[in-house]
Structure formats: structure tokens, C-alpha cells
Design an enzyme around this catalytic site. Structure first.
Site, PDB file in Angstrom:
ATOM      1  N   LYS A   1      34.178  35.683  42.516  1.00  0.00           N
ATOM      2  CA  LYS A   1      34.725  36.724  41.633  1.00  0.00           C
ATOM      3  C   LYS A   1      34.360  36.498  40.161  1.00  0.00           C
ATOM      4  O   LYS A   1      33.994  35.412  39.749  1.00  0.00           O
ATOM      5  CB  LYS A   1      36.267  36.716  41.742  1.00  0.00           C
ATOM      6  CG  LYS A   1      36.787  36.932  43.160  1.00  0.00           C
ATOM      7  CD  LYS A   1      37.497  38.261  43.270  1.00  0.00           C
ATOM      8  CE  LYS A   1      38.071  38.535  44.651  1.00  0.00           C
ATOM      9  NZ  LYS A   1      37.033  38.669  45.694  1.00  0.00           N
ATOM     10  N   CYS A   2      34.529  37.583  39.376  1.00  0.00           N
ATOM     11  CA  CYS A   2      34.374  37.501  37.917  1.00  0.00           C
ATOM     12  C   CYS A   2      35.595  36.782  37.341  1.00  0.00           C
ATOM     13  O   CYS A   2      36.704  37.028  37.812  1.00  0.00           O
ATOM     14  CB  CYS A   2      34.302  38.897  37.298  1.00  0.00           C
ATOM     15  SG  CYS A   2      32.920  39.867  37.897  1.00  0.00           S
ATOM     16  N   PRO A   3      35.454  35.983  36.318  1.00  0.00           N
ATOM     17  CA  PRO A   3      34.186  35.657  35.662  1.00  0.00           C
ATOM     18  C   PRO A   3      33.545  34.369  36.173  1.00  0.00           C
ATOM     19  O   PRO A   3      32.601  33.875  35.572  1.00  0.00           O
ATOM     20  CB  PRO A   3      34.624  35.460  34.206  1.00  0.00           C
ATOM     21  CG  PRO A   3      35.967  34.808  34.328  1.00  0.00           C
ATOM     22  CD  PRO A   3      36.588  35.345  35.608  1.00  0.00           C
ATOM     23  N   ILE A   4      34.044  33.855  37.302  1.00  0.00           N
ATOM     24  CA  ILE A   4      33.517  32.573  37.796  1.00  0.00           C
ATOM     25  C   ILE A   4      32.039  32.700  38.141  1.00  0.00           C
ATOM     26  O   ILE A   4      31.246  31.793  37.886  1.00  0.00           O
ATOM     27  CB  ILE A   4      34.319  32.086  39.040  1.00  0.00           C
ATOM     28  CG1 ILE A   4      35.824  32.013  38.723  1.00  0.00           C
ATOM     29  CG2 ILE A   4      33.808  30.730  39.526  1.00  0.00           C
ATOM     30  CD1 ILE A   4      36.198  31.087  37.582  1.00  0.00           C
TER      31      ILE A   4
END
Lengths: 82, 294
Positions: free
Chosen positions: A19-22
Site C-alpha cells: 500500500k501507499c506510501p510504503i
């Protein structure tokens, strides 16, 4: 225009399901290990990731050379900026 | 000791100076002028110092319109509060029937979505219009982009930054990122990945421009989307969409003419939106907006 047809990635990163922001953070960390001008191939999901990751990469001076639609996921070929 | 001046104390005058009477006798809330919500460390420190010294509740209130309010200040201390805050250039805000301190988002200097410089504009507008007397309160707000965090549709006069995108076929590699970026459906990709653009659906947010890897999408023009007549409160009203792409250099003239029109046309304690509903929006459009259309 970039001649991207024959470009071979120096590194790859599969960020399917990340997922964002990972996903961007992982891309950024990988790019930090690489040299300017080298190519990184990442796979990101459709939806928020394909909207956000390219923008963040552009903001940080990297260039997306190619986008392949894998159906629900996208393969981005990124050239590391200075 | 009773203050002699207190007999002369006019509550309306106090409000114009940003001092709001509280429940308890002789206690006031002091509303500070923080245009656009940007507050230097120096001013913040001074506010904290003054609040500790004169505020009676152990806290301040962060107002809905981005000001800091020092609560629980005794009438006798008001002069000292003004003087001490002024040592760092911190001014007092206003209340009542006048142009209020304008609000703004963080703007475009560090926020990646920002299109127009909301912070720069808010300072100019605050300098020129703050405190101008009106029929009722008059609230102005600036949003840097169409995400519109400052809620332009709830302002008497709301500005929202926007950018008109322009596509150049020469630069386009057909990567399709723009159609992915556009959640409004204003861009779809054809079989070669090239964009088909529908201006009717475009909200001018610039998402296509700031994601395009080759700068095939660029800026044709930037400016402010202007909404007039919004308010919240007892009888909320959503603002009317008035102008697209008003340039920076016309903003102050537009505000000046709008406030003048409001003062000439409103009746009693009436907000500008209520005035539109009574006299007709067309009257305002004809008398003010026409001159600003491209």
C-alpha cells in the site's frame, strides 16, 4: 523520445499488494542503492498506487520510461535521476 | 479597583478590535490576526508567553478560521496584551460586520498539490481589506488547488487555484499514466495509449500534468476559480460559481468591486449570498462580474 524498447532493468521490485506510501518508500530506498541513470523496474497495483507512485517519483527527479499494463497491476520502468 | 474607562466600554468597538466578551464578568477572548494560518515561531512563542501571563484558563483556543484566541483575559489587561504582542508585530483580529482575516491552505511552496500561491495572496488581501466595514461579516478564503481544503463554497468570497492542462502529441509516449491519474474521467486512453480529453469533465486539478513522465501534459494557464455567496452558520448557503481562471493581478480589484457592490446592495444584516437570493445573482454578475470575464 526515449528509446526504451531494449532497456534492461538493473534491479526489480515487486510491490504487488503493497500500500501507499510504503510502496513509494520501498522504491525510493531501492533507488538510493542505485547509480544515476540506472534502471529500476517496479510492479505496483492499480488504483491509488498507480496514481501516487509515479507522481512521487517525478517530484523526486526520477523518470518513468515505460508503463506496462499487466491487468490489475502495472510495471513501471524507472530511470534514476541525479 | 474599578476601571474608570469601563463606563465608556462599547462592546461593538471591542468586537471590531477582536475582543469578545465571555460569560464571566470582565473577561474577554482576544482573537489574534493570523492570515492564512501561517504563524512564525517567534510569534507563536510570544503568544504562548502572553497567554500564560494573562489567560486565566490554562489553554488557548485555535479558532475555526485559523486564528489563535487567548481566552480568559481580564479587561484590565487588554492594553498590556496588545502592547506585548505588538513587540513581535502580532496584531489583533476582528469580529463583527466587516471583512475578516482571510484563511488559506498551506499553499504551493511545500504542498505538492498546490497550484496557486494561496499564502502570498492571503497576505496581500489581508493587508488591503482586513477590517473593511460591511453589512455583516465577510469571509474570504484561498485554496491552492481543487482539493479545496479551505472550503471555498462556504466563503462569502472563495478562491481556489486551478490549472488548465494542455497536451502535446510530440512528447507523448502513450504510457497511459494520465488516464490513471485522472479520477474525474476527463482523460481516457485510446488504443495507442494517447489521451482523449473531455474538458467538460475536467476540474483543472493538474493531476495529469504532475504525473506525466515526459511533460506531454503542460500548463496552458493558471488562475483562481471564484465562488461568491457561501456561508455556514444558522442558514448555510453554498456559494455560486462565478469565474474561472481569474489571474492573481485581478484578485484585489475583484474583491474591492464585490465588497463595494455588497455594501451598496445588501439590506441590514444580510450576507452577500442572502442578498443574491433577494436581488438576483444576475444583478451582481451584470454589475461586477462582466468586467472580469475574459
Amino acid at each position: 523520445m526515449d528509446n526504451t524498447g531494449e532497456n534492461k532493468a538493473d534491479a526489480t521490485l515487486d510491490l504487488s499488494g503493497v500500500k501507499c506510501p510504503i510502496n513509494f518508500v520501498k522504491t525510493k530506498l531501492k533507488l538510493e542503492e542505485m547509480e544515476t541513470g540506472q534502471l529500476l523496474e517496479v510492479v505496483v497495483d492499480d488504483g491509488e498506487p498507480i496514481r501516487s507512485v509515479p507522481k512521487s517519483l517525478k517530484d523526486e527527479g526520477h523518470k518513468i520510461l515505460k508503463v506496462d499494463d499487466l491487468g490489475g497491476r502495472f510495471k513501471l520502468l524507472i530511470r534514476k535521476g541525479a | 479597583m474599578e476601571i474608570q474607562d469601563k463606563s465608556k466600554l462599547n462592546l461593538e468597538d471591542m468586537k471590531s478590535g477582536g475582543f469578545i466578551k465571555e460569560r464571566k464578568k470582565d473577561l474577554f477572548t482576544v482573537r489574534l490576526r493570523v492570515p492564512g494560518g501561517r504563524l512564525s515561531f517567534e510569534k507563536m512563542e510570544k503568544m504562548a508567553e502572553v497567554a500564560k501571563k494573562y489567560g486565566r484558563y490554562g489553554y488557548v483556543h485555535v479558532s475555526v478560521r485559523q486564528s489563535i484566541e487567548i481566552v480568559g483575559v481580564h479587561f484590565d489587561d487588554i492594553d498590556a496584551v496588545i502592547k506585548e504582542l505588538d513587540s513581535v508585530g502580532q496584531k489583533i483580529a476582528s469580529c463583527g460586520a466587516r471583512v475578516r482575516v482571510p484563511t488559506a491552505c498551506g499553499g504551493c511552496e511545500y504542498n505538492p498539490n498546490g497550484i496557486m500561491d494561496a499564502q502570498k495572496m492571503v497576505l496581500e488581501v489581508d493587508e488591503k481589506f482586513f477590517g473593511r466595514e460591511c453589512h455583516h461579516k465577510f469571509k474570504i478564503g484561498f485554496a491552492g488547488c481543487p482539493i479545496d481544503c479551505p472550503k471555498s463554497s462556504e466563503m462569502d468570497l472563495g478562491f481556489m487555484g486551478m490549472v488548465d492542462p494542455e497536451w502535446s502529441e510530440e512528447e507523448c509516449t502513450g504510457c497511459t499514466l494520465c488516464s490513471k491519474a485522472c479520477i474525474e474521467g476527463a482523460i481516457v486512453s485510446d488504443s495507442d495509449g494517447k489521451p482523449i480529453y473531455d474538458p467538460e469533465k475536467c476540474i483543472y486539478c493538474g493531476d495529469c500534468i504532475n504525473r506525466c513522465p515526459t511533460d506531454a501534459w503542460g500548463e496552458k494557464r493558471k488562475g483562481w476559480f471564484v465562488r461568491v455567496g457561501g456561508k455556514h452558520g444558522r442558514h448555510p448557503r453554498s456559494a455560486d460559481d462565478i469565474i474561472k481562471f481569474l489571474p492573481n493581478e485581478k484578485v484585489c480589484d475583484f474583491i474591492d468591486k464585490t465588497v463595494t457592490w455588497y455594501n451598496n446592495n445588501a439590506s441590514g444584516r444580510e450576507r452577500i449570498g442572502t442578498c443574491f437570493d433577494r436581488v438576483g445573482l444576475d444583478k451582481y454578475k451584470k454589475e461586477v462580474v462582466e468586467d472580469f470575464k475574459e
